[in-house]
Design a protein around this motif. Structure first.
Motif, PDB file in Angstrom:
ATOM      1  N   UNK A   7       0.849  -1.189   0.000  1.00 28.36           N
ATOM      2  CA  UNK A   7       0.000   0.000   0.000  1.00 28.36           C
ATOM      3  C   UNK A   7       0.884   1.238   0.000  1.00 28.36           C
ATOM      4  N   UNK A   8       1.320   1.651  -1.155  1.00 27.58           N
ATOM      5  CA  UNK A   8       2.190   2.813  -1.283  1.00 27.58           C
ATOM      6  C   UNK A   8       1.898   3.487  -2.604  1.00 27.58           C
ATOM      7  N   UNK A   9       2.209   4.781  -2.667  1.00 31.62           N
ATOM      8  CA  UNK A   9       1.934   5.512  -3.893  1.00 31.62           C
ATOM      9  C   UNK A   9       2.768   4.998  -5.057  1.00 31.62           C
ATOM     10  N   UNK A  46     -12.883   6.012   7.238  1.00 30.51           N
ATOM     11  CA  UNK A  46     -11.561   5.585   6.796  1.00 30.51           C
ATOM     12  C   UNK A  46     -10.770   6.827   6.404  1.00 30.51           C
ATOM     13  N   UNK A  47      -9.536   6.929   6.898  1.00 30.29           N
ATOM     14  CA  UNK A  47      -8.675   8.074   6.617  1.00 30.29           C
ATOM     15  C   UNK A  47      -7.451   7.606   5.837  1.00 30.29           C
ATOM     16  N   UNK A  48      -7.020   8.419   4.883  1.00 28.01           N
ATOM     17  CA  UNK A  48      -5.856   8.118   4.066  1.00 28.01           C
ATOM     18  C   UNK A  48      -4.889   9.288   4.133  1.00 28.01           C
ATOM     19  N   UNK A  91      -3.464   3.971   5.246  1.00 24.09           N
ATOM     20  CA  UNK A  91      -4.769   4.266   5.842  1.00 24.09           C
ATOM     21  C   UNK A  91      -4.705   4.205   7.362  1.00 24.09           C
ATOM     22  N   UNK A  92      -5.679   4.826   8.000  1.00 20.66           N
ATOM     23  CA  UNK A  92      -5.861   4.641   9.444  1.00 20.66           C
ATOM     24  C   UNK A  92      -7.312   4.893   9.785  1.00 20.66           C
ATOM     25  N   UNK A 129      -9.099  -3.715  -1.661  1.00 21.94           N
ATOM     26  CA  UNK A 129      -8.223  -4.826  -1.283  1.00 21.94           C
ATOM     27  C   UNK A 129      -6.884  -4.308  -0.771  1.00 21.94           C
ATOM     28  N   UNK A 130      -6.375  -3.248  -1.375  1.00 14.28           N
ATOM     29  CA  UNK A 130      -5.129  -2.650  -0.907  1.00 14.28           C
ATOM     30  C   UNK A 130      -5.262  -2.141   0.533  1.00 14.28           C
ATOM     31  N   UNK A 131      -6.386  -1.516   0.812  1.00 17.34           N
ATOM     32  CA  UNK A 131      -6.622  -0.989   2.162  1.00 17.34           C
ATOM     33  C   UNK A 131      -6.635  -2.121   3.181  1.00 17.34           C
ATOM     34  N   UNK A 132      -7.337  -3.203   2.867  1.00 17.65           N
ATOM     35  CA  UNK A 132      -7.396  -4.330   3.789  1.00 17.65           C
ATOM     36  C   UNK A 132      -6.012  -4.957   3.974  1.00 17.65           C
ATOM     37  N   UNK A 133      -5.244  -5.062   2.893  1.00 18.76           N
ATOM     38  CA  UNK A 133      -3.870  -5.574   2.998  1.00 18.76           C
ATOM     39  C   UNK A 133      -3.031  -4.670   3.892  1.00 18.76           C
ATOM     40  N   UNK A 134      -3.234  -3.364   3.760  1.00 18.18           N
ATOM     41  CA  UNK A 134      -2.468  -2.406   4.568  1.00 18.18           C
ATOM     42  C   UNK A 134      -2.792  -2.553   6.047  1.00 18.18           C
TER      43      UNK A 134
END
Length: 239
Positions: A7-9, A46-48, A91-92, A129-134
């Motif tokens: 999960x990275x730019x 959800x915060x990014x 995310x947090x 899916x990326x958020x959940x992986x993070x």
């Protein structure tokens, strides 16, 4: 070295991330914060972190006993504990469960945050899916954090804590004599001894004393504006 999850730019498809940024701006779901400014986060969202870094802090209200309350009125100030960082592209969320509360602050100037409801992620299934992986990755890091904080000696907790932070967020620091040689890896932002003490269950005075010992032993370095670094060989051994 930034051994973060996918999960990275850098790994995220640019068009997907750009669409999310555009959506956040259109729906007034993004804001830029000054250093140490509190993020008005609330549970259920959800915060990014788009840019900068977020400092997570936990507080616990300690209740007085019944006898204390009847004898005199006691006002207790909740004790804050530093719980870690959330870096750019991560995310947090805020979880509130009495008597514990979480708060988030911009750790560096010009920290940009966007937010959404969880169901908004239905627009970007791959990103969901990326958020959940993070979050799974963050959970694994917290287990390592707890392991480090379980060390009996304060100096071991301190070194373990710094090692975990720099493994995740550290950036290469080049040698002053040879620009092609990596001297070590440094946190890209400052961290006070009081914040470190709150994280490892110690005091600012003790952390200052032990940091001096670690420097004398060559286990940590400092660079620039007192940025904390680990020697390159220490990181290589850990990895």
């Amino acid at each position: 070295m930034q051994s973060q999850s996918s999960f990275s730019e850098a790994s995220r498809p640019f068009l997907t991330w750009q669409r999310i940024l555009d959506w956040a701006q259109e729906h007034y779901r993004c804001r830029t914060f000054s250093k140490d400014e509190r993020i008005p986060a609330r549970p259920g969202l959800l915060y990014l972190v788009q840019r900068g870094a977020i400092r997570m802090v936990g507080t616990a209200q300690v209740s007085a006993t019944a006898s204390q309350l009847t004898s005199r009125r006691i006002n207790r100030t909740p004790e804050e504990a530093f719980l870690g960082f959330v870096g750019a592209g991560q995310p947090f969320e805020i979880v509130a469960q009495s008597p514990f509360t979480l708060q988030s602050y911009a750790h560096v100037d010009q920290t940009a945050v966007l937010w959404m409801y969880w169901h908004d992620l239905d627009n970007w299934p791959h990103f969901r899916r990326e958020v959940m992986d993070a979050f799974r990755y963050q959970h694994q890091r917290k287990l390592l954090w707890l392991s480090a904080l379980g060390q009996r000696r304060t100096i071991d907790r301190l070194l373990g804590f710094l090692t975990l932070l720099i493994e995740e967020y550290g950036e290469p620091a080049m040698s002053e004599t040879d620009p092609d040689v990596i001297r070590g890896y440094c946190l890209p932002f400052p961290l006070t001894h009081a914040q470190i003490g709150s994280a490892i269950g110690s005091t600012r005075v003790t952390v200052t004393r032990l940091m001096g010992k670690l420097r004398q032993r060559g286990l940590i370095l400092t660079q620039g504006d007192n940025l904390i670094c680990l020697p390159a060989e220490s990181i290589n051994r850990a990895s």
